[in-house]
Design a protein around this motif. Structure first.
Motif, PDB file in Angstrom:
ATOM      1  N   TYR A  61      -0.192  12.628  -5.497  1.00 34.76           N
ATOM      2  CA  TYR A  61      -0.242  11.165  -5.501  1.00 34.76           C
ATOM      3  C   TYR A  61      -1.494  10.649  -4.795  1.00 34.76           C
ATOM      4  O   TYR A  61      -2.034   9.602  -5.154  1.00 34.76           O
ATOM      5  CB  TYR A  61       0.997  10.582  -4.807  1.00 34.76           C
ATOM      6  N   ILE A 147       2.581   6.047  -2.260  1.00 34.10           N
ATOM      7  CA  ILE A 147       2.995   5.800  -3.644  1.00 34.10           C
ATOM      8  C   ILE A 147       3.074   4.312  -3.979  1.00 34.10           C
ATOM      9  O   ILE A 147       3.051   3.938  -5.153  1.00 34.10           O
ATOM     10  CB  ILE A 147       4.345   6.490  -3.925  1.00 34.10           C
ATOM     11  N   ASN A 226       6.418  -0.679  -7.111  1.00 36.52           N
ATOM     12  CA  ASN A 226       6.542   0.702  -6.646  1.00 36.52           C
ATOM     13  C   ASN A 226       7.476   0.822  -5.444  1.00 36.52           C
ATOM     14  O   ASN A 226       8.260   1.772  -5.348  1.00 36.52           O
ATOM     15  CB  ASN A 226       5.165   1.264  -6.301  1.00 36.52           C
TER      16      ASN A 226
END
Length: 309
Positions: A61, A147, A226
């Motif tokens: 990520y 993230i 997210n």
């Protein structure tokens, strides 16, 4: 990125558009290259079952975001595009619009996307497994940083602040900018089962960025999307279909109305920064972005075919 010294404002715009295409190619190639390097290092060390380790998932990520940050810095330095125009202030209500739009996308459009995944499953497609690290307890905090926070900042900078903005600055019609930017954003993720949702998100966020004249509202919306997904996953509520008393149906209806209402306002009533025009210098942009488009298309097809095998 800069290949010649522009003499006029038109030259600056053309060069910036070409560099925006190079940016797309770079965002497609560099993360893959560094991820491949990580795999080589892991293989050389002899680490087993690394795919299931949280540190490896975090690296996967983190690598794209580091690449995006470096690419954005290089673009602003070489093209001399004003950074303040990307992160400049805007009317406060665009933050509200962006968040309401994302709420609508997350809970109504994702439901439609779930049916699309079911359709693929009926055809023999196996949805990909989650690549999220552990979200238990305090593990949620670093996950939100890597993230949610970083992608919101750097992906919005690249896709809305650089690529979409340079299309718009070169006189592309608003509709062309929104559709092309949304398609490139969706293709970049190499995820067939999320293509419809990511395309819709790309369209909506690009439209907000154009109207606001800034990526700050879309950064907030991207982060919210997210972060909410991570929080729901951490609580075991990745799917809200089990809400009691018709709560899930109410959520879908309200979110769909929010999505439709905000889109109607942005399309028909808020005409700020709206423009008509053809895709000026499109060949210049597409030629520069061709490598990235090709790499992303191959990745998308490979994921699709892999899901059927």
């Amino acid at each position: 990125m800069q290949t010649s010294t522009p003499q006029t404002e038109e030259d600056f715009k053309r060069l910036a558009l070409k560099n925006a295409g190079i940016v797309y190619s770079a965002t497609a190639v560099f993360p893959l290259a560094f991820s491949a390097l990580l795999l080589l290092i892991v293989a050389a060390i002899g680490i087993e079952n690394y795919q299931n380790e949280d540190w490896y998932k975090y690296f996967n990520y983190l690598i794209p975001q580091v690449c995006f940050a470096g690419i954005a810095v290089a673009f602003f330095r070489k093209s001399k595009a004003p950074v303040r125009m990307v992160y400049g202030g805007c009317k406060w209500y665009y933050f509200v619009i962006a968040l309401i739009l994302q709420f609508g996308l997350l809970f109504s459009l994702s439901e439609l996307n779930a049916y699309f995944i079911k359709l693929l499953s009926l055809m023999g497609y196996r949805p990909s497994e989650s690549t999220l690290p552990s979200l238990d307890g305090w593990n949620l905090l670093p996950a939100i940083l890597v993230i949610a926070v970083l992608p919101a900042l750097f992906e919005e900078t690249v896709f809305r602040g650089i690529i979409a903005r340079q299309m718009h600055e070169n006189g592309w019609g608003t509709l062309s900018v929104v559709l092309v930017s949304g398609a490139l954003f969706s293709l970049f993720h190499h995820n067939p089962e999320q293509t419809l949702y990511q395309f819709a998100c790309g369209i909506c966020l690009t439209l907000v960025a154009i109207r606001a004249g800034s990526v700050l509202p879309t950064v907030c919306a991207h982060f919210a999307n997210n972060a909410v997904i991570l929080v729901l996953e951490s609580t075991g509520n990745g799917s809200l279909s089990a809400l009691p008393g018709g709560g899930y149906l109410a959520l879908i209806i309200v979110s769909a109305l929010c999505l439709a209402g905000m889109l109607a306002y942005l399309v028909f009533f808020d005409r700020r920064n709206h423009q008509k025009g053809h895709m000026k210098h499109a060949r210049l942009f597409l030629f520069a972005a061709a490598t990235g488009i090709g790499v992303c298309a191959v990745g998308w097809l490979a994921t699709l075919i892999g899901g059927f095998l």
